[in-house]
Design a protein around this motif. Structure first.
Motif, PDB file in Angstrom:
ATOM      1  N   UNK A 109     -11.029  59.292  51.839  1.00  0.00           N
ATOM      2  CA  UNK A 109     -10.679  60.306  52.840  1.00  0.00           C
ATOM      3  C   UNK A 109     -11.658  61.471  52.752  1.00  0.00           C
ATOM      4  N   UNK A 110     -12.122  61.926  53.900  1.00  0.00           N
ATOM      5  CA  UNK A 110     -13.108  63.007  53.905  1.00  0.00           C
ATOM      6  C   UNK A 110     -12.424  64.326  54.250  1.00  0.00           C
ATOM      7  N   UNK A 111     -13.081  65.392  53.871  1.00  0.00           N
ATOM      8  CA  UNK A 111     -12.615  66.736  54.201  1.00  0.00           C
ATOM      9  C   UNK A 111     -13.143  67.061  55.599  1.00  0.00           C
ATOM     10  N   UNK A 112     -12.252  67.324  56.570  1.00  0.00           N
ATOM     11  CA  UNK A 112     -12.736  67.632  57.923  1.00  0.00           C
ATOM     12  C   UNK A 112     -13.769  68.757  57.954  1.00  0.00           C
ATOM     13  N   UNK A 113     -13.602  69.748  57.077  1.00  0.00           N
ATOM     14  CA  UNK A 113     -14.565  70.861  57.053  1.00  0.00           C
ATOM     15  C   UNK A 113     -15.951  70.368  56.634  1.00  0.00           C
ATOM     16  N   UNK A 114     -15.984  69.420  55.694  1.00  0.00           N
ATOM     17  CA  UNK A 114     -17.264  68.859  55.255  1.00  0.00           C
ATOM     18  C   UNK A 114     -17.905  68.051  56.387  1.00  0.00           C
ATOM     19  N   UNK A 115     -17.089  67.269  57.079  1.00  0.00           N
ATOM     20  CA  UNK A 115     -17.588  66.491  58.216  1.00  0.00           C
ATOM     21  C   UNK A 115     -18.195  67.418  59.267  1.00  0.00           C
ATOM     22  N   UNK A 116     -17.475  68.471  59.600  1.00  0.00           N
ATOM     23  CA  UNK A 116     -17.943  69.419  60.612  1.00  0.00           C
ATOM     24  C   UNK A 116     -19.278  70.033  60.180  1.00  0.00           C
ATOM     25  N   UNK A 117     -19.375  70.406  58.894  1.00  0.00           N
ATOM     26  CA  UNK A 117     -20.612  71.031  58.401  1.00  0.00           C
ATOM     27  C   UNK A 117     -21.783  70.062  58.475  1.00  0.00           C
TER      28      UNK A 117
END
Length: 130
Positions: A109-117
């Motif tokens: 599972x990924x961190x949405x904030x990391x994906x956005x960055x």
């Protein structure tokens, strides 16, 4: 309406994950188009011409590896930034991704904030750590 940060093609066979990624990027100011698998991605990519593609690895019909290879092989799509998203995070997967020429690699599972960055950096033309 603010400036659109870029266009992202979100490719995942899991509707929940596809919507999660799409909503997060949409809220952040990206224009988002979705595709349900690698084949769908390849059929739509020239119409969409995204800045970034988020690509699930494990999909029916055409997996993320093959899709990424085909995107890199075509002159019209070889420049598009590709983020592989996978439940598998072994080093050999990352080596394989680098070999294909993907631009980033996120583990579920990924961190949405990391994906956005990551997507924001790639859309802006910045390199990200693979």
């Amino acid at each position: 309406m603010g400036d659109v940060l870029g266009k992202v093609l979100v490719v995942d066979d899991d509707e929940v994950i596809r919507q999660l990624i799409a909503v997060n990027l949409n809220l952040e100011g990206f224009e988002v188009v979705t595709a349900t698998d690698g084949q769908d991605c390849l059929e739509r990519v020239l119409d969409v011409m995204p800045d970034v593609i988020t690509l699930d690895v494990m999909m029916p019909f055409l997996d993320g590896w093959t899709t990424a290879q085909r995107l890199r092989a075509e002159e019209a799509t070889s420049h598009i930034k590709v983020v592989l998203i996978t439940a598998r995070a072994q080093d050999d997967d990352k080596v394989r991704g680098r070999g294909i020429g993907v631009d980033a690699y996120l583990t579920k599972p990924f961190d949405p904030a990391e994906l956005i960055q990551v997507v924001r950096d790639l859309a802006a033309g910045r390199e990200v750590e693979l």
